[in-house]
Design an enzyme around this catalytic site. Structure first.
Site, PDB file in Angstrom:
ATOM      1  N   SER A 155      13.307  47.996 -40.933  1.00 55.94           N
ATOM      2  CA  SER A 155      13.981  46.608 -40.969  1.00 55.94           C
ATOM      3  C   SER A 155      15.363  46.527 -40.934  1.00 55.94           C
ATOM      4  O   SER A 155      15.989  47.014 -40.278  1.00 55.94           O
ATOM      5  CB  SER A 155      12.994  45.811 -41.951  1.00 55.94           C
ATOM      6  OG  SER A 155      13.254  44.297 -41.654  1.00 55.94           O
ATOM      7  N   ASP A 244       5.513  40.747 -34.363  1.00 57.34           N
ATOM      8  CA  ASP A 244       6.790  40.678 -35.382  1.00 57.34           C
ATOM      9  C   ASP A 244       7.968  39.869 -34.528  1.00 57.34           C
ATOM     10  O   ASP A 244       7.869  39.857 -33.434  1.00 57.34           O
ATOM     11  CB  ASP A 244       7.272  42.100 -35.522  1.00 57.34           C
ATOM     12  CG  ASP A 244       8.557  42.034 -36.322  1.00 57.34           C
ATOM     13  OD1 ASP A 244       9.167  41.018 -36.857  1.00 57.34           O
ATOM     14  OD2 ASP A 244       8.825  43.189 -36.994  1.00 57.34           O
ATOM     15  N   HIS A 274       5.176  42.390 -38.985  1.00 48.72           N
ATOM     16  CA  HIS A 274       6.411  43.073 -39.769  1.00 48.72           C
ATOM     17  C   HIS A 274       5.831  43.345 -41.098  1.00 48.72           C
ATOM     18  O   HIS A 274       5.102  42.539 -41.867  1.00 48.72           O
ATOM     19  CB  HIS A 274       7.655  42.083 -39.782  1.00 48.72           C
ATOM     20  CG  HIS A 274       8.858  42.542 -40.272  1.00 48.72           C
ATOM     21  ND1 HIS A 274       9.544  43.134 -39.378  1.00 48.72           N
ATOM     22  CD2 HIS A 274       9.338  42.501 -41.650  1.00 48.72           C
ATOM     23  CE1 HIS A 274      10.623  43.611 -40.150  1.00 48.72           C
ATOM     24  NE2 HIS A 274      10.648  43.275 -41.523  1.00 48.72           N
TER      25      HIS A 274
END
Length: 301
Positions: A155, A244, A274
């Site tokens: 991320s 996501d 996510h």
């Protein structure tokens, strides 16, 4: 494709908590809660887990369980944790750092870079530079092979990993980018199509905290997807989650890297959202992802 049942269960659980985009959201309280939750996670044994001061940047160095008490011939992985640049630290990501070390057989240096809102961009990538320089100089004395290091992030950490590879061409033997968060202008359609584990409002809030009001959103150190130097990257693995909001920018990043001549592998995990990557108790795909990373590194480094 539809959400995986494990993703549906996770989404229902995560919906109970406050969102970062809620008025009056308390960053410090959420950081404390994350550390409390992490303290309850099971932790795998490793040969060594040692806090180190990397020229002022707090880090933790892990040697995998198979290394025993001596040195390891495995490569070094510089791990940059996720958390929207705002959250995450050595404690919240300790369990995942141990898993990375044990699954890959690598020495892992987890970097506690400075975070906003206290420290905005470019504090975090500058700290990564400092930690990398420390590792290359002092790693061998700590039992780490630094000849062909790898950079890995998830991320926001994947943003920092990508920036580190772009800032230091030729240094890394490979890069692993797990659902990278790389487009502060949020230009891709999946922000409007998906809300799996990260809402568009939440993503915008994270970028606001990190970039601040005066940052140039086209700066490649902030938005590495826009870098003209993608062709300097090492062989890379990009892992995306199908549901996501970041999936479209991740797929586009992989396309741009391939177009620039970088050997790039892309895996999109079906039904996933996510955040799945460091939650093996909730998602079977978490271990599948780590196994893929280990295989990629064996073939590449």
């Amino acid at each position: 494709m539809v959400l995986h049942p494990q993703a549906e269960a996770a989404m229902a659980l995560w919906a109970r908590g406050p969102r970062v985009s809620d008025p009056g959201f308390d960053v410090d309280a959420q950081r404390r809660l994350a550390r409390e939750q992490a303290a309850a996670e099971p932790r795998e044994d490793v040969a060594r887990a040692e806090d180190v001061d990397a020229d002022g940047v707090p880090c933790r160095l892990y040697l995998p369980a198979e290394a025993g008490s001596g040195t390891t011939g495995a490569t070094a992985v510089v791990y940059l944790h996720g958390g929207g640049f705002v959250f995450g630290d050595l404690e919240t990501h300790d369990a995942q750092s141990r898993r990375i070390a044990n699954r890959t057989g690598a020495a892992v240096l987890t970097v506690h870079y400075r975070r906003p809102p206290e420290h905005r961009f470019p504090a975090a990538p500058d700290d990564v530079d400092t930690a990398l320089a420390w590792l290359l100089e002092h790693g061998p004395a700590a039992g780490v092979d630094t000849g062909r290091p790898v950079v890995l992030g998830d991320s926001a950490g994947a943003n920092l990993a990508l920036v580190a590879a772009l800032r230091h061409p030729g240094t890394f033997a490979a890069a692993v980018l797990v659902y990278p968060f790389v487009d502060p202008r949020m230009r891709f359609e999946s922000y409007h199509r998906e809300a799996g584990g990260l809402g568009a409002d939440d993503a915008a809030w994270y970028w606001q905290q990190y970039a601040g009001p005066s940052a140039d959103l086209a700066d490649p150190d902030l938005a590495p997807i826009d870098s003209p130097l993608l062709g300097t990257l090492p062989p890379s693995l990009v892992q995306a989650a199908e549901h996501d909001p970041l999936v479209d920018e991740d797929v586009e990043l992989a396309r741009l890297m391939r177009e620039a001549g970088v050997p790039t592998e892309l895996t999109t995990y079906a039904g996933m959202v996510h955040g799945f990557w460091r939650q093996p108790a909730m998602f079977d795909a978490a271990e599948e992802s780590l196994a893929e990373i280990a295989d990629f590194l064996r073939r590449t480094v």
